[in-house]
Design a protein around this motif. Sequence first.
Motif, PDB file in Angstrom:
ATOM      1  N   PRO A 156       0.836  -1.204   0.000  1.00 26.54           N
ATOM      2  CA  PRO A 156       0.000   0.000   0.000  1.00 26.54           C
ATOM      3  C   PRO A 156       0.874   1.259   0.000  1.00 26.54           C
ATOM      4  N   ALA A 157       0.314   2.361  -0.505  1.00 25.49           N
ATOM      5  CA  ALA A 157       1.083   3.607  -0.587  1.00 25.49           C
ATOM      6  C   ALA A 157       1.394   4.152   0.810  1.00 25.49           C
ATOM      7  N   GLN A 158       0.511   3.872   1.763  1.00 22.43           N
ATOM      8  CA  GLN A 158       0.735   4.323   3.146  1.00 22.43           C
ATOM      9  C   GLN A 158       0.038   3.332   4.078  1.00 22.43           C
ATOM     10  N   THR A 159       0.423   3.342   5.339  1.00 22.48           N
ATOM     11  CA  THR A 159      -0.160   2.369   6.279  1.00 22.48           C
ATOM     12  C   THR A 159      -0.900   3.048   7.429  1.00 22.48           C
ATOM     13  N   GLU A 160      -0.917   4.401   7.446  1.00 21.13           N
ATOM     14  CA  GLU A 160      -1.609   5.091   8.554  1.00 21.13           C
ATOM     15  C   GLU A 160      -3.120   4.831   8.472  1.00 21.13           C
ATOM     16  N   ARG A 161      -3.623   4.892   7.247  1.00 24.96           N
ATOM     17  CA  ARG A 161      -5.076   4.702   7.059  1.00 24.96           C
ATOM     18  C   ARG A 161      -5.277   3.516   6.132  1.00 24.96           C
ATOM     19  N   LEU A 162      -5.464   2.372   6.755  1.00 24.71           N
ATOM     20  CA  LEU A 162      -5.590   1.126   6.014  1.00 24.71           C
ATOM     21  C   LEU A 162      -6.745   0.347   6.628  1.00 24.71           C
ATOM     22  N   ALA A 163      -7.614  -0.201   5.783  1.00 25.50           N
ATOM     23  CA  ALA A 163      -8.744  -0.989   6.290  1.00 25.50           C
ATOM     24  C   ALA A 163      -8.796  -2.312   5.533  1.00 25.50           C
ATOM     25  N   VAL A 164      -9.345  -3.338   6.185  1.00 22.87           N
ATOM     26  CA  VAL A 164      -9.458  -4.646   5.536  1.00 22.87           C
ATOM     27  C   VAL A 164     -10.936  -4.939   5.254  1.00 22.87           C
ATOM     28  N   VAL A 165     -11.203  -5.472   4.061  1.00 29.67           N
ATOM     29  CA  VAL A 165     -12.562  -5.938   3.713  1.00 29.67           C
ATOM     30  C   VAL A 165     -12.424  -7.326   3.103  1.00 29.67           C
ATOM     31  N   THR A 166     -13.517  -8.109   3.138  1.00 30.35           N
ATOM     32  CA  THR A 166     -13.445  -9.444   2.549  1.00 30.35           C
ATOM     33  C   THR A 166     -14.647  -9.706   1.651  1.00 30.35           C
ATOM     34  N   GLN A 167     -14.414 -10.593   0.691  1.00 30.57           N
ATOM     35  CA  GLN A 167     -15.510 -11.166  -0.097  1.00 30.57           C
ATOM     36  C   GLN A 167     -16.449 -11.864   0.891  1.00 30.57           C
ATOM     37  N   THR A 168     -17.752 -11.831   0.618  1.00 32.15           N
ATOM     38  CA  THR A 168     -18.720 -12.331   1.618  1.00 32.15           C
ATOM     39  C   THR A 168     -18.852 -13.846   1.643  1.00 32.15           C
ATOM     40  N   THR A 169     -18.288 -14.541   0.630  1.00 34.61           N
ATOM     41  CA  THR A 169     -18.537 -15.987   0.510  1.00 34.61           C
ATOM     42  C   THR A 169     -17.297 -16.839   0.734  1.00 34.61           C
ATOM     43  N   LEU A 170     -16.316 -16.306   1.452  1.00 35.89           N
ATOM     44  CA  LEU A 170     -15.071 -17.048   1.678  1.00 35.89           C
ATOM     45  C   LEU A 170     -15.244 -18.122   2.748  1.00 35.89           C
ATOM     46  N   SER A 171     -14.257 -18.993   2.840  1.00 35.51           N
ATOM     47  CA  SER A 171     -14.153 -19.889   3.992  1.00 35.51           C
ATOM     48  C   SER A 171     -13.889 -19.032   5.225  1.00 35.51           C
ATOM     49  N   VAL A 172     -14.712 -19.214   6.244  1.00 30.68           N
ATOM     50  CA  VAL A 172     -14.570 -18.436   7.487  1.00 30.68           C
ATOM     51  C   VAL A 172     -13.169 -18.646   8.070  1.00 30.68           C
ATOM     52  N   ASP A 173     -12.718 -19.885   8.086  1.00 31.86           N
ATOM     53  CA  ASP A 173     -11.417 -20.200   8.699  1.00 31.86           C
ATOM     54  C   ASP A 173     -10.262 -19.631   7.873  1.00 31.86           C
ATOM     55  N   ASP A 174     -10.338 -19.766   6.540  1.00 31.46           N
ATOM     56  CA  ASP A 174      -9.287 -19.209   5.676  1.00 31.46           C
ATOM     57  C   ASP A 174      -9.215 -17.692   5.841  1.00 31.46           C
ATOM     58  N   ALA A 175     -10.389 -17.053   5.842  1.00 32.87           N
ATOM     59  CA  ALA A 175     -10.427 -15.594   5.968  1.00 32.87           C
ATOM     60  C   ALA A 175      -9.824 -15.156   7.298  1.00 32.87           C
ATOM     61  N   ALA A 176     -10.111 -15.921   8.359  1.00 28.61           N
ATOM     62  CA  ALA A 176      -9.562 -15.588   9.684  1.00 28.61           C
ATOM     63  C   ALA A 176      -8.039 -15.706   9.663  1.00 28.61           C
ATOM     64  N   GLU A 177      -7.541 -16.732   8.991  1.00 26.60           N
ATOM     65  CA  GLU A 177      -6.091 -16.951   8.922  1.00 26.60           C
ATOM     66  C   GLU A 177      -5.416 -15.816   8.136  1.00 26.60           C
ATOM     67  N   ILE A 178      -6.020 -15.427   7.013  1.00 31.01           N
ATOM     68  CA  ILE A 178      -5.435 -14.359   6.189  1.00 31.01           C
ATOM     69  C   ILE A 178      -5.540 -13.016   6.923  1.00 31.01           C
ATOM     70  N   THR A 179      -6.683 -12.796   7.590  1.00 27.46           N
ATOM     71  CA  THR A 179      -6.855 -11.557   8.367  1.00 27.46           C
ATOM     72  C   THR A 179      -5.788 -11.461   9.456  1.00 27.46           C
ATOM     73  N   ALA A 180      -5.495 -12.584  10.100  1.00 31.00           N
ATOM     74  CA  ALA A 180      -4.467 -12.596  11.155  1.00 31.00           C
ATOM     75  C   ALA A 180      -3.109 -12.200  10.572  1.00 31.00           C
ATOM     76  N   ALA A 181      -2.816 -12.700   9.359  1.00 33.34           N
ATOM     77  CA  ALA A 181      -1.552 -12.337   8.701  1.00 33.34           C
ATOM     78  C   ALA A 181      -1.529 -10.850   8.354  1.00 33.34           C
ATOM     79  N   VAL A 182      -2.669 -10.340   7.900  1.00 46.24           N
ATOM     80  CA  VAL A 182      -2.776  -8.908   7.579  1.00 46.24           C
ATOM     81  C   VAL A 182      -2.514  -8.073   8.840  1.00 46.24           C
ATOM     82  N   LYS A 183      -3.106  -8.506   9.970  1.00 44.69           N
ATOM     83  CA  LYS A 183      -2.949  -7.753  11.220  1.00 44.69           C
ATOM     84  C   LYS A 183      -1.519  -7.837  11.761  1.00 44.69           C
TER      85      LYS A 183
END
Length: 313
Positions: A156-183
């Motif tokens: 990203p161009a900057q990290t001060e203002r960054l938000a995460v969104v997800t597709q609504t039909t993902l695997s709940v567990d996969d999305a949680a794992e990827i979100t954890a990596a993002v965080k």
Amino acid sequence: MMGPNEILLAEPRGFCAGVDRAIDIVERALSKFGAPIYVRHEIVHNTFVVNDLKAKGAIFIEDLDDVPPGATLVFSAHGVSKAVQNEAAARGFQVFDATCPLVTKVHVEVAKLAKEGYEFIMIGHKGHPEVEGTMGQLDAGIHLVEDVEDVARVQPAQTERLAVVTQTTLSVDDAAEITAAVKRRFPTIREPKQQDICYATQNRQDAVKMLSPEVDVMIVVGSPTSSNSNRLAELARKLGVDSYMVDHPGELRPEWVEGKTRVGLTAGASAPEVVVQEVVARLKALGAVAVRKVDGIQETVKFPLPKGLRLEP
């Protein structure tokens, strides 16, 4: 050959409120304005549903060039980009938007935060129409990640203002794992107040988790293009159960259920109950005698129809 003994039906399964609403919008537009009604992209990712609506007079297109002037156009449940919305308006079509309200919620959040200077990390599958619609809400500043590896590469161009969104039909567990990596990489990233993965995706995955220990094989009714149906089959496999997806009963192979005592049966959010019942009949023809519903969450969500298609009081 020994067929299965018992079929266990997952609860909930099949149509969600967003799919019900999308199909209803096309059917009501057909009855109110007459055929043809043009639909951009498959209204929902299901072969049976699309063929049924085609027979009633819906014409499915990908490009707005294929819609004649003055026509009535429906946007699919997956949502569309701002460019598509603007083009449809410029061409003067009568538009009914069948975007699932839970997808619209993500679009609204993106628009709101973009005004505040946010960039976005989007978790989703490249090329899926929902992802294209959400990323198309802005000209730039949304970075797609499909897996944990992508998270390390995103710039990203900057990290001060960054938000995460997800597709609504993902695997709940996969999305949680990827979100954890993002965080881990962006500790100050802003998360949605409520997770973006929709209630129906979550509930159908939870039902598969409950059902998997009880069965010897899992059959998922859904079309190959359906993201949430694919996730159900994947989830069962992760839980150690052989799992197969079928678009219609003719795809069910006898050897999948041969020698199995209990068959689990579920359906993605875009798969109609009529096809589920046809699969039940096919399993019975292969020897299944009992059908048992497994208790699960009762869904009561309903979404209102767009103005102009509601039944007059």
